[in-house]
Design a protein around this motif. Structure first.
Motif, short mmCIF file in Angstrom:
data_model
loop_
_atom_site.label_atom_id
_atom_site.label_comp_id
_atom_site.label_asym_id
_atom_site.label_seq_id
_atom_site.Cartn_x
_atom_site.Cartn_y
_atom_site.Cartn_z
N PHE A 3 -10.28 -0.29 7.35
CA PHE A 3 -8.97 -0.22 7.99
C PHE A 3 -9.08 -0.19 9.51
O PHE A 3 -8.32 -0.84 10.22
N GLU A 44 -10.03 -3.70 10.75
CA GLU A 44 -8.87 -4.61 10.79
C GLU A 44 -8.00 -4.32 12.00
O GLU A 44 -7.51 -5.24 12.65
N TRP A 45 -7.79 -3.04 12.29
CA TRP A 45 -6.95 -2.66 13.43
C TRP A 45 -7.59 -3.11 14.74
O TRP A 45 -6.91 -3.67 15.61
N CYS A 79 -7.44 -6.92 15.02
CA CYS A 79 -6.08 -7.38 15.31
C CYS A 79 -5.75 -7.23 16.79
O CYS A 79 -5.19 -8.12 17.41
N CYS A 93 0.19 -4.99 16.02
CA CYS A 93 -0.78 -4.44 15.08
C CYS A 93 -0.33 -3.10 14.51
O CYS A 93 -1.16 -2.29 14.09
N GLU A 112 -1.46 -2.44 10.76
CA GLU A 112 -2.88 -2.11 10.63
C GLU A 112 -3.16 -0.69 11.10
O GLU A 112 -3.93 0.05 10.49
N TYR A 113 -2.50 -0.30 12.20
CA TYR A 113 -2.68 1.06 12.72
C TYR A 113 -2.14 2.09 11.74
O TYR A 113 -2.77 3.13 11.51
N ASP A 121 -1.88 1.78 8.49
CA ASP A 121 -2.82 1.84 7.36
C ASP A 121 -4.04 2.69 7.71
O ASP A 121 -4.50 3.51 6.91
#
Length: 106
Positions: free
Chosen positions: A36, A39-40, A43, A56, A59-60, A62
């Motif tokens: 996670f 991904e953040w 992004c 983003c 993503e943050y 999550d």
């Protein structure tokens, strides 16, 4: 891209300080929320702080849910309140193994 690996020459790793889950983990396995966080970071890379915060956000959220488990705790609290409400109304009786009244095991 630098010509020299300055971090490697000085023996420091600034990237692992910035990314929490990239630090060395026990048994060499990746951290629980590493995917996670990655991904953040991917992004927001190259967008700048203002655009990254806006674009983003999912993503943050999550990543923060994985780290703090706030939504899960809130959902569990609602479930337990509903269970207590049903017990008080007499519509639900918990099983014996949830109340501590079950027979002892050998």
């Amino acid at each position: 891209m630098p010509f020299w690996g300055l971090q490697k020459q000085l023996g420091i790793d600034v990237d692992s300080w910035l990314v929490r889950q990239s630090n060395p983990q026990p048994y060499g396995q990746a951290g629980v929320c590493h995917a996670f966080e990655r991904e953040w970071v991917e992004c927001g890379h190259g967008l700048g702080r203002t655009r990254a915060r806006r674009e983003c956000q999912l993503e943050y959220e999550d990543f923060m849910e994985c780290m703090n488990r706030t939504k899960m705790a809130q959902r569990l609290r609602v479930i337990l309140e509903q269970r207590d409400r049903l017990i008080k109304q007499g519509k639900y009786t918990p099983p014996d193994y949830h109340t501590g009244k079950e027979e002892p095991r050998p």
